[in-house]
Design an enzyme around this catalytic site. Sequence first.
Site, PDB file in Angstrom:
ATOM      1  N   ARG A 138       0.824  -1.222   0.000  1.00 14.56           N
ATOM      2  CA  ARG A 138       0.000   0.000   0.000  1.00 14.56           C
ATOM      3  C   ARG A 138       0.851   1.262   0.000  1.00 14.56           C
ATOM      4  O   ARG A 138       0.411   2.325  -0.449  1.00 14.56           O
ATOM      5  CB  ARG A 138      -0.995  -0.034   1.157  1.00 14.56           C
ATOM      6  CG  ARG A 138      -2.085  -1.083   0.932  1.00 14.56           C
ATOM      7  CD  ARG A 138      -3.032  -1.174   2.110  1.00 14.56           C
ATOM      8  NE  ARG A 138      -2.394  -1.706   3.290  1.00 14.56           N
ATOM      9  CZ  ARG A 138      -2.328  -3.009   3.590  1.00 14.56           C
ATOM     10  NH1 ARG A 138      -2.875  -3.886   2.794  1.00 14.56           N
ATOM     11  NH2 ARG A 138      -1.717  -3.413   4.678  1.00 14.56           N
TER      12      ARG A 138
ATOM     13  N   GLU B  14       5.452 -10.582  15.730  1.00 15.12           N
ATOM     14  CA  GLU B  14       4.971 -11.117  17.004  1.00 15.12           C
ATOM     15  C   GLU B  14       5.393 -12.602  17.120  1.00 15.12           C
ATOM     16  O   GLU B  14       5.899 -13.034  18.135  1.00 15.12           O
ATOM     17  CB  GLU B  14       3.452 -10.976  17.061  1.00 15.12           C
ATOM     18  CG  GLU B  14       2.914 -11.126  18.460  1.00 15.12           C
ATOM     19  CD  GLU B  14       1.404 -10.932  18.487  1.00 15.12           C
ATOM     20  OE1 GLU B  14       0.833 -10.530  17.460  1.00 15.12           O
ATOM     21  OE2 GLU B  14       0.824 -11.211  19.544  1.00 15.12           O
TER      22      GLU B  14
HETATM   23  P1  AMP Z   1       4.260  -3.113  11.705  1.00 20.11           P
HETATM   24  O1  AMP Z   1       5.571  -3.607  11.140  1.00 20.11           O
HETATM   25  O2  AMP Z   1       3.766  -3.925  12.853  1.00 20.11           O
HETATM   26  O3  AMP Z   1       4.316  -1.625  12.020  1.00 20.11           O
HETATM   27  O4  AMP Z   1       3.148  -3.324  10.571  1.00 20.11           O
HETATM   28  C1  AMP Z   1       3.043  -2.416   9.515  1.00 20.11           C
HETATM   29  C2  AMP Z   1       2.647  -3.087   8.225  1.00 20.11           C
HETATM   30  O5  AMP Z   1       1.604  -4.047   8.408  1.00 20.11           O
HETATM   31  C3  AMP Z   1       2.134  -2.049   7.257  1.00 20.11           C
HETATM   32  O6  AMP Z   1       2.662  -2.325   5.968  1.00 20.11           O
HETATM   33  C4  AMP Z   1       0.628  -2.188   7.312  1.00 20.11           C
HETATM   34  O7  AMP Z   1       0.080  -2.033   6.028  1.00 20.11           O
HETATM   35  C5  AMP Z   1       0.364  -3.574   7.873  1.00 20.11           C
HETATM   36  N1  AMP Z   1      -0.581  -3.569   8.989  1.00 20.11           N
HETATM   37  C6  AMP Z   1      -0.308  -3.883  10.293  1.00 20.11           C
HETATM   38  N2  AMP Z   1      -1.400  -3.813  11.059  1.00 20.11           N
HETATM   39  C7  AMP Z   1      -2.420  -3.424  10.245  1.00 20.11           C
HETATM   40  C8  AMP Z   1      -3.829  -3.145  10.448  1.00 20.11           C
HETATM   41  N3  AMP Z   1      -4.404  -3.226  11.650  1.00 20.11           N
HETATM   42  N4  AMP Z   1      -4.562  -2.748   9.381  1.00 20.11           N
HETATM   43  C9  AMP Z   1      -3.982  -2.641   8.155  1.00 20.11           C
HETATM   44  N5  AMP Z   1      -2.681  -2.894   7.905  1.00 20.11           N
HETATM   45  C10 AMP Z   1      -1.893  -3.285   8.924  1.00 20.11           C
END
Ligand code: AMP
Length: 182
Positions: free
Chosen positions: A67, A104
Amino acid sequence: MQELDEKSRQYLLNSIRDINDFPKPKVVFKDITTLLNNKVAFNMLLDHLSSRYNNKNIDFIAGIESRGFIFGGALCARLGIGFIPIRKPGKLPYMTISQKYSLEYGVDEIEIHVDAFSGIDKARVLLIDDLIATGGTAKASVDLIKQAGGNCIEACFLIDLINLGGSRDLKKIVNVYSVLEV
Ligand code: AMP
């Protein structure tokens, strides 16, 4: 720079829908496709981001798969600058640098082309993605940009899930801007 007023912020927020239990139970997935197919919302966001970044001498936007490609590509077209994809392993065709990061449960990895910023010494790079949760993907991306010779001047997200603390940690290594805090 044009600040986003409260009415516009609320409009953008309302243009994003929550999908419960996707892609797995207990996750509330922020579905931004309903912002993308709303021309008023999409243009409002791009107007805001181009006004924030058009005088910052940015050489490239690096977008995180997938995205981040949509927002990053559209913003590049507004700013008249080049786009660099940061992708899942095995997707980029030329030589890559890769970075592992913790999830996680388990480990994930992302890649950038070794010559992504070639031709510009210490290229000024804006990192962009739709959402920051734990911040693992974004931190690995900042590391990759550095390893490829770029200077990440800011990391920008449409949505910041602030309770997960990812942006708080990321701020220790780079400027962070989130359009919407949730
Ligand atoms: P993180 O590495 O945990 O910050 O996760 C970020 C990535 O996961 C991004 O590319 C987001 O598009 C996706 N992502 C994580 N959680 C969500 C959520 N609740 N809704 C949509 N996309 C998410």
